[in-house]
Design an enzyme around this catalytic site. Structure first.
Site, PDB file in Angstrom:
ATOM      1  N   ARG A   1       4.475   1.567  -5.259  1.00  8.45           N
ATOM      2  CA  ARG A   1       5.580   2.498  -5.735  1.00  8.45           C
ATOM      3  C   ARG A   1       7.002   2.365  -5.428  1.00  8.45           C
ATOM      4  NH1 ARG A   1       3.346   7.804  -2.783  1.00  8.45           N
ATOM      5  NH2 ARG A   1       3.388   6.036  -1.219  1.00  8.45           N
TER       6      ARG A   1
ATOM      7  N   CYS B   1       0.795  -1.057   0.137  1.00  2.69           N
ATOM      8  CA  CYS B   1      -0.028   0.117  -0.122  1.00  2.69           C
ATOM      9  C   CYS B   1       0.752   1.319   0.180  1.00  2.69           C
ATOM     10  CB  CYS B   1      -0.995   0.083   1.218  1.00  2.69           C
ATOM     11  SG  CYS B   1      -0.065   0.222   2.784  1.00  2.69           S
ATOM     12  N   CYS B   2       0.137   2.204  -0.425  1.00  6.63           N
ATOM     13  CA  CYS B   2       1.021   3.674  -0.557  1.00  6.63           C
ATOM     14  C   CYS B   2       0.919   4.626   0.584  1.00  6.63           C
ATOM     15  CB  CYS B   2       0.530   4.326  -1.609  1.00  6.63           C
ATOM     16  SG  CYS B   2       0.752   3.296  -3.086  1.00  6.63           S
ATOM     17  N   GLY B   3       0.278   4.013   1.774  1.00  5.81           N
ATOM     18  CA  GLY B   3       0.334   4.903   3.117  1.00  5.81           C
ATOM     19  C   GLY B   3       1.444   5.023   3.738  1.00  5.81           C
TER      20      GLY B   3
ATOM     21  N   ARG C   1       2.504   9.666  -6.428  1.00  8.13           N
ATOM     22  CA  ARG C   1       2.502  10.682  -5.671  1.00  8.13           C
ATOM     23  C   ARG C   1       4.071  10.796  -4.966  1.00  8.13           C
ATOM     24  NH1 ARG C   1      -0.476   8.907  -2.233  1.00  8.13           N
ATOM     25  NH2 ARG C   1       0.803   8.511  -0.470  1.00  8.13           N
TER      26      ARG C   1
END
Length: 270
Positions: A177, A105-107, A205
Site C-alpha cells: 500500500r 506486507c501491510c502490518g 485500509r
C-alpha cells in the site's frame, strides 16, 4: 523489463472437485536503494515505475526536499539496485544510514521506521478547503475500481490515485500500500506537480502509516473502500485530514473532518 504478472499452473477446489487450471500471479521484487554508494533501504515491490517509487520514498522520508536534490538516479534492474546520488541528506542521525529492509506486507513492518522522524515531516492540512459531494466520493472510488486491471487479474495489489473534482489524474498500483503512494508522490515530485490540491483515492485500509504518508504529500482528503484504524483517525483529527471509508454500494462512513463532504454542490461561477 520485468513483468508485473506471471502465469502458473495450479490446482483449484471448486464445487466439491479438484481440478488443474492456470492462474495469474503478481510479481514481488526487491529493489535496494544505494544512496551515495551506501546501501540505504530495500523495498519489496511490484517492478514498475521503480524510479518514481525511489523518488517518492526518499521525499516521503525527508531524505530529499525536492527533485533538484538528486544529482543522479539510475535503476540496475537486473541486480535489483537503484543507484542514487544526492547533494544533501536531511537525515536525523547516523542510525538512518544503516540498511533497512522494508517488506511489502501491510502490518507493522514499516511503522517503527516511520515514527522516528515523522514529527518533522508531517503537514497539517486543516486549512485546505476541498469539498466533495457524496456522489463525487462514490464516483471517484468507482473509477479507481474500474481501472484496477492488475487487481482484477491477480487479486494481489493495492491501487491508489490522485484525483481532483474533475476525476482521476494519476493512478499507481503495487503489492505494498505504501509503495503505491510513493509511486504517486515520486511522479509528482519529479514533474513538479502539486499534491496539496488533490484527493487521495485508495483501495486499502487507512492505517496510521498511510495517513502519515498522505499528510506528507499534503493531501487533505482520503477516500477508501476499506476501514481506518483508531490511530489513523486520531492522527487525521490532529492533522485536519478528512477520512472516508467503506465506500461501497452507494454508501460510506465519514470518520474525520466531515465538513469537506456535503450534499450541497458548490455554486457555479457566473
Amino acid at each position: 523489463m520485468l513483468q508485473n504478472e506471471t502465469n502458473l499452473s495450479i490446482t483449484r477446489f471448486q464445487n466439491g472437485e479438484l481440478w488443474e487450471t492456470d492462474d495469474t500471479i503478481v510479481t514481488e521484487f526487491p529493489i535496494t536503494i544505494k544512496l551515495n554508494q551506501e546501501e540505504f533501504a530495500t523495498l519489496v515491490c511490484t517492478p514498475e515505475y521503480l524510479e518514481d517509487l525511489v523518488i517518492g520514498f526518499l521525499a516521503s522520508e525527508h531524505v530529499i526536499k525536492g527533485y533538484s536534490d538528486i544529482e543522479d538516479l539510475w535503476i540496475e534492474e537486473g541486480r535489483g539496485f537503484a543507484h542514487v546520488t544526492v547533494k544533501n541528506t536531511h537525515l536525523l542521525n547516523d542510525q538512518f544510514r544503516s540498511k533497512r529492509y522494508i517488506t511489502s506486507c501491510c502490518g507493522m513492518s514499516r511503522q517503527g521506521f516511520y515514527f522516528v522522524n515523522d514529527a518533522l515531516t508531517v503537514k497539517k492540512v486543516g486549512h485546505i478547503k476541498i469539498s466533495l459531494t457524496p456522489a463525487e466520493c462514490i464516483e471517484l472510488m468507482d473509477n479507481l475500481q474500474k481501472e484496477a486491471e492488475t487487481f482484477k487479474r491477480t487479486g494481489g495489489v493495492h491501487n491508489a490515485a490522485l484525483c481532483d473534482k474533475t476525476g482521476m489524474q494519476l493512478m499507481r498500483m503495487d503489492i505494498g500500500r505504501h509503495n503505491a503512494l510513493d509511486k504517486l508522490f515520486g511522479y509528482c515530485v519529479k514533474n513538479s506537480i502539486p499534491t496539496d490540491d488533490k484527493i487521495l483515492v485508495f483501495s486499502g485500509r487507512i492505517s496510521s502509516e498511510i495517513l502519515i504518508k498522505a499528510s506528507k504529500m499534503g493531501c487533505s482528503v482520503i477516500l477508501s473502500k476499506s476501514a481506518p484504524t483508531e490511530l489513523a483517525i486520531e492522527l487525521a483529527n490532529k492533522l485536519g485530514i478528512t477520512t472516508v471509508g467503506f465506500i461501497r454500494n452507494e454508501s460510506f462512513n465519514i470518520y474525520t473532518n466531515d465538513w469537506r463532504i456535503s450534499d450541497r454542490k458548490e455554486p457555479e461561477l457566473s
